[in-house]
Design a protein around this motif. Sequence first.
Motif, PDB file in Angstrom:
ATOM      1  N   GLY A  54       0.943  -1.101  -0.013  1.00 46.52           N
ATOM      2  CA  GLY A  54      -0.174  -0.208  -0.022  1.00 46.52           C
ATOM      3  C   GLY A  54       0.798   1.253   0.058  1.00 46.52           C
ATOM      4  N   ILE A  55       2.238   1.193  -0.708  1.00 48.19           N
ATOM      5  CA  ILE A  55       2.964   2.390  -0.514  1.00 48.19           C
ATOM      6  C   ILE A  55       2.767   2.838  -2.024  1.00 48.19           C
ATOM      7  CG2 ILE A  55       5.213   3.403  -0.220  1.00 48.19           C
ATOM      8  CD1 ILE A  55       5.746   0.855   1.614  1.00 48.19           C
ATOM      9  N   THR A  56       2.086   4.190  -2.329  1.00 47.39           N
ATOM     10  CA  THR A  56       1.954   4.607  -3.732  1.00 47.39           C
ATOM     11  C   THR A  56       2.619   5.989  -3.598  1.00 47.39           C
ATOM     12  OG1 THR A  56       0.002   5.483  -2.981  1.00 47.39           O
ATOM     13  CG2 THR A  56      -0.025   3.201  -4.030  1.00 47.39           C
ATOM     14  N   ARG A  57       2.976   6.424  -2.464  1.00 48.51           N
ATOM     15  CA  ARG A  57       3.819   7.877  -2.178  1.00 48.51           C
ATOM     16  C   ARG A  57       4.724   7.812  -1.285  1.00 48.51           C
ATOM     17  NH1 ARG A  57      -0.026  11.763   1.030  1.00 48.51           N
ATOM     18  NH2 ARG A  57      -0.502  10.384   2.633  1.00 48.51           N
ATOM     19  N   PRO A  58       5.855   8.720  -1.323  1.00 49.18           N
ATOM     20  CA  PRO A  58       6.719   8.768  -0.332  1.00 49.18           C
ATOM     21  C   PRO A  58       6.085   8.899   1.193  1.00 49.18           C
ATOM     22  CG  PRO A  58       7.362  10.269  -2.195  1.00 49.18           C
ATOM     23  CD  PRO A  58       5.924   9.685  -2.247  1.00 49.18           C
ATOM     24  N   GLN A  59       5.419   9.730   1.518  1.00 43.91           N
ATOM     25  CA  GLN A  59       4.844   9.778   2.736  1.00 43.91           C
ATOM     26  C   GLN A  59       4.382   8.409   3.264  1.00 43.91           C
ATOM     27  OE1 GLN A  59       4.099  11.600   0.129  1.00 43.91           O
ATOM     28  NE2 GLN A  59       4.412  14.014   0.808  1.00 43.91           N
ATOM     29  N   ASP A  60       4.052   7.571   2.426  1.00 40.16           N
ATOM     30  CA  ASP A  60       3.535   6.142   2.936  1.00 40.16           C
ATOM     31  C   ASP A  60       4.516   5.338   3.590  1.00 40.16           C
ATOM     32  OD1 ASP A  60       0.988   6.650   1.792  1.00 40.16           O
ATOM     33  OD2 ASP A  60       1.280   5.774   0.026  1.00 40.16           O
ATOM     34  N   LEU A  61       5.829   5.762   3.541  1.00 41.42           N
ATOM     35  CA  LEU A  61       7.069   5.136   4.194  1.00 41.42           C
ATOM     36  C   LEU A  61       6.854   5.060   5.739  1.00 41.42           C
ATOM     37  CD1 LEU A  61       9.828   5.669   1.663  1.00 41.42           C
ATOM     38  CD2 LEU A  61       8.890   3.667   1.772  1.00 41.42           C
ATOM     39  N   THR A  62       6.386   6.152   6.081  1.00 45.49           N
ATOM     40  CA  THR A  62       6.371   6.489   7.541  1.00 45.49           C
ATOM     41  C   THR A  62       5.857   5.270   8.433  1.00 45.49           C
ATOM     42  OG1 THR A  62       6.311   9.050   7.226  1.00 45.49           O
ATOM     43  CG2 THR A  62       5.446   7.984   9.390  1.00 45.49           C
ATOM     44  N   GLY A  63       6.613   4.856   9.244  1.00 53.72           N
ATOM     45  CA  GLY A  63       6.075   3.802  10.197  1.00 53.72           C
ATOM     46  C   GLY A  63       6.536   2.282   9.419  1.00 53.72           C
ATOM     47  N   ARG A  64       7.049   2.181   8.091  1.00 50.08           N
ATOM     48  CA  ARG A  64       7.335   1.129   7.693  1.00 50.08           C
ATOM     49  C   ARG A  64       8.598   0.527   8.126  1.00 50.08           C
ATOM     50  NH1 ARG A  64       2.927  -0.604   4.236  1.00 50.08           N
ATOM     51  NH2 ARG A  64       1.736   1.178   4.218  1.00 50.08           N
ATOM     52  N   THR A  65       8.796  -0.823   7.715  1.00 50.64           N
ATOM     53  CA  THR A  65      10.048  -1.694   7.854  1.00 50.64           C
ATOM     54  C   THR A  65      10.805  -1.422   6.455  1.00 50.64           C
ATOM     55  OG1 THR A  65       9.331  -3.095   9.590  1.00 50.64           O
ATOM     56  CG2 THR A  65      11.312  -3.828   8.180  1.00 50.64           C
ATOM     57  N   ILE A  66      11.916  -0.643   6.427  1.00 51.66           N
ATOM     58  CA  ILE A  66      12.527  -0.640   5.263  1.00 51.66           C
ATOM     59  C   ILE A  66      14.183  -1.208   5.419  1.00 51.66           C
ATOM     60  CG2 ILE A  66      13.602   1.140   3.881  1.00 51.66           C
ATOM     61  CD1 ILE A  66      11.490   3.251   4.921  1.00 51.66           C
ATOM     62  N   GLY A  67      14.285  -1.981   4.225  1.00 50.91           N
ATOM     63  CA  GLY A  67      15.627  -2.563   4.268  1.00 50.91           C
ATOM     64  C   GLY A  67      16.498  -1.560   3.608  1.00 50.91           C
ATOM     65  N   GLU A  68      17.965  -1.673   4.138  1.00 51.74           N
ATOM     66  CA  GLU A  68      19.088  -0.777   3.500  1.00 51.74           C
ATOM     67  C   GLU A  68      20.340  -1.721   3.211  1.00 51.74           C
ATOM     68  OE1 GLU A  68      21.364   3.408   3.852  1.00 51.74           O
ATOM     69  OE2 GLU A  68      19.837   2.883   5.671  1.00 51.74           O
ATOM     70  N   CYS A 101      10.805   5.007  11.075  1.00 56.47           N
ATOM     71  CA  CYS A 101      10.654   3.828  10.284  1.00 56.47           C
ATOM     72  C   CYS A 101      11.557   2.802  11.114  1.00 56.47           C
ATOM     73  CB  CYS A 101      11.506   4.079   8.981  1.00 56.47           C
ATOM     74  SG  CYS A 101      10.461   5.400   7.943  1.00 56.47           S
ATOM     75  N   ARG A 102      11.539   1.569  10.783  1.00 51.76           N
ATOM     76  CA  ARG A 102      12.445   0.585  11.288  1.00 51.76           C
ATOM     77  C   ARG A 102      13.320   0.061  10.103  1.00 51.76           C
ATOM     78  NH1 ARG A 102       7.060  -0.132  12.795  1.00 51.76           N
ATOM     79  NH2 ARG A 102       6.765  -1.406  10.783  1.00 51.76           N
ATOM     80  N   TRP A 103      14.532  -0.230  10.517  1.00 49.76           N
ATOM     81  CA  TRP A 103      15.562  -0.461   9.508  1.00 49.76           C
ATOM     82  C   TRP A 103      16.219  -1.859   9.508  1.00 49.76           C
ATOM     83  CZ3 TRP A 103      15.806   3.023   5.605  1.00 49.76           C
ATOM     84  CH2 TRP A 103      15.254   4.258   5.903  1.00 49.76           C
ATOM     85  N   VAL A 104      16.361  -2.706   8.298  1.00 49.62           N
ATOM     86  CA  VAL A 104      17.145  -3.908   8.257  1.00 49.62           C
ATOM     87  C   VAL A 104      17.894  -3.727   7.240  1.00 49.62           C
ATOM     88  CG1 VAL A 104      16.566  -6.498   7.979  1.00 49.62           C
ATOM     89  CG2 VAL A 104      14.591  -5.022   8.800  1.00 49.62           C
ATOM     90  N   GLY A 119      17.230   5.548  19.829  1.00 51.15           N
ATOM     91  CA  GLY A 119      15.682   5.261  19.673  1.00 51.15           C
ATOM     92  C   GLY A 119      15.492   4.881  18.223  1.00 51.15           C
ATOM     93  N   VAL A 120      16.446   4.794  17.405  1.00 52.96           N
ATOM     94  CA  VAL A 120      16.083   4.175  16.047  1.00 52.96           C
ATOM     95  C   VAL A 120      16.366   2.507  16.229  1.00 52.96           C
ATOM     96  CG1 VAL A 120      16.742   4.357  13.506  1.00 52.96           C
ATOM     97  CG2 VAL A 120      16.795   6.430  15.122  1.00 52.96           C
ATOM     98  N   ASP A 121      15.316   2.113  15.424  1.00 49.15           N
ATOM     99  CA  ASP A 121      15.427   0.548  15.344  1.00 49.15           C
ATOM    100  C   ASP A 121      15.982  -0.035  14.245  1.00 49.15           C
ATOM    101  OD1 ASP A 121      14.639  -2.121  15.266  1.00 49.15           O
ATOM    102  OD2 ASP A 121      12.437  -1.871  15.421  1.00 49.15           O
ATOM    103  N   VAL A 122      17.343  -0.524  14.559  1.00 48.32           N
ATOM    104  CA  VAL A 122      17.998  -0.926  13.325  1.00 48.32           C
ATOM    105  C   VAL A 122      18.633  -2.425  13.670  1.00 48.32           C
ATOM    106  CG1 VAL A 122      20.033  -0.551  11.852  1.00 48.32           C
ATOM    107  CG2 VAL A 122      18.862   1.378  12.755  1.00 48.32           C
ATOM    108  N   ARG A 123      18.374  -3.329  12.781  1.00 45.69           N
ATOM    109  CA  ARG A 123      18.667  -4.719  13.014  1.00 45.69           C
ATOM    110  C   ARG A 123      19.508  -5.149  11.775  1.00 45.69           C
ATOM    111  NH1 ARG A 123      16.231  -8.907  10.912  1.00 45.69           N
ATOM    112  NH2 ARG A 123      13.858  -8.789  10.012  1.00 45.69           N
ATOM    113  N   HIS A 124      20.399  -6.110  11.763  1.00 45.35           N
ATOM    114  CA  HIS A 124      21.005  -6.558  10.497  1.00 45.35           C
ATOM    115  C   HIS A 124      20.135  -7.879  10.100  1.00 45.35           C
ATOM    116  CE1 HIS A 124      23.918  -8.572   7.748  1.00 45.35           C
ATOM    117  NE2 HIS A 124      24.608  -7.281   7.784  1.00 45.35           N
ATOM    118  N   ALA A 125      20.207  -8.194   8.883  1.00 45.00           N
ATOM    119  CA  ALA A 125      19.494  -9.473   8.566  1.00 45.00           C
ATOM    120  C   ALA A 125      20.153 -10.805   8.970  1.00 45.00           C
ATOM    121  CB  ALA A 125      19.533  -9.721   7.041  1.00 45.00           C
TER     122      ALA A 125
END
Length: 333
Positions: A97-111, A138-141, A162-168
């Motif tokens: 359900g991500i159709t615009r950049p603002q929809d990334l807020t609160g999501r889990t994002i890989g980097e 956002c949460r980060w993997v 306070g930023v949620d970051v973990r390694h795969a």
Amino acid sequence: MSAKLSIATYAYEHTEALFDGRVTIDGVDATLHTAPLVSDIFRGMLEGRYDVAEFGLTYFLRSFDPESLEGAPFMALPIFPNRNFRHSAVFVNTAAGITRPQDLTGRTIGEFALFGHDAGVWLKGILSDEYGVTFDRCRWVIGGTDHPIPTFDWVPQPVPDGVDVRHAADGETLGAMLESGEIDALISVDVPRSLLNGSTKIARLFPDYENVERDYYRRTGIFPPMHIVAVRKELVERTDILKSVYRAFGEAKELTQQKYRQDALKQHMGVITPWFSRHFEENRTLLGEDWWPYGLTANRKAVDTFLRYHYEQGLSKHLLTSEDIFVPAFLDT
């Protein structure tokens, strides 16, 4: 007597003339190195294998002592061997359900590779500046896109409180996690292979990314640099040597640009990409005759923007300026 230098850079078309001898470095007995992965060059510089080397901007900045600029082992030359517009580097799960950049807020994002790789620093900054999406919401993997990669433990990995970051996990890839929906989005220099193979489960956040990126350049004048060339601190006073290195990289780059200009007369018949000449003409009109500029004057706004993003994202303890990171003799280039 020539100075002996070990110099490393990726084998781009605009560094090829350094490797094949068409361009030499005056006053320098240079041993040139490259590597299959550009990150191996960064690691080699950190481990003391080179005197001069291409360096990802964030990797370079992470080498600075967080408490004092005096402890930095390197300084930079305003040579930018790698740059890229990065709106094209955001991928989403089509069921999220991500159709615009603002929809990334609160999501889990890989980097890719680490929290704050060069493309990620640019994109987090752009998402914040232009769309109000901040990384701390956002949460980060972290991991590899199509191949598992270990934590890059050879470079500092600051993470803001306070930023949620973990390694795969071992064996996991971000591309597979995105396709399955385990993560909602991905920021990566590498395009997920499944997307290139036609998967309908993954899409780009900006489908028309070329026009978005062209508009970004028209408004900002920024063609985002990813890498600089770093030199060991003990070479900073050898301005004669460093100016030779700077000139050589510039000459190699200019040979490549001049070939594209000349080949336009024959509609780039040596290139197998259809309509390439039209694309080249559009780029030349937008970006100018020197569309890949070296020197600080043409790149100061872009560099200072990256430095601001790096600080705002908790990756630098101090807000650095171009004067802090570049060899003083090159501040007027």
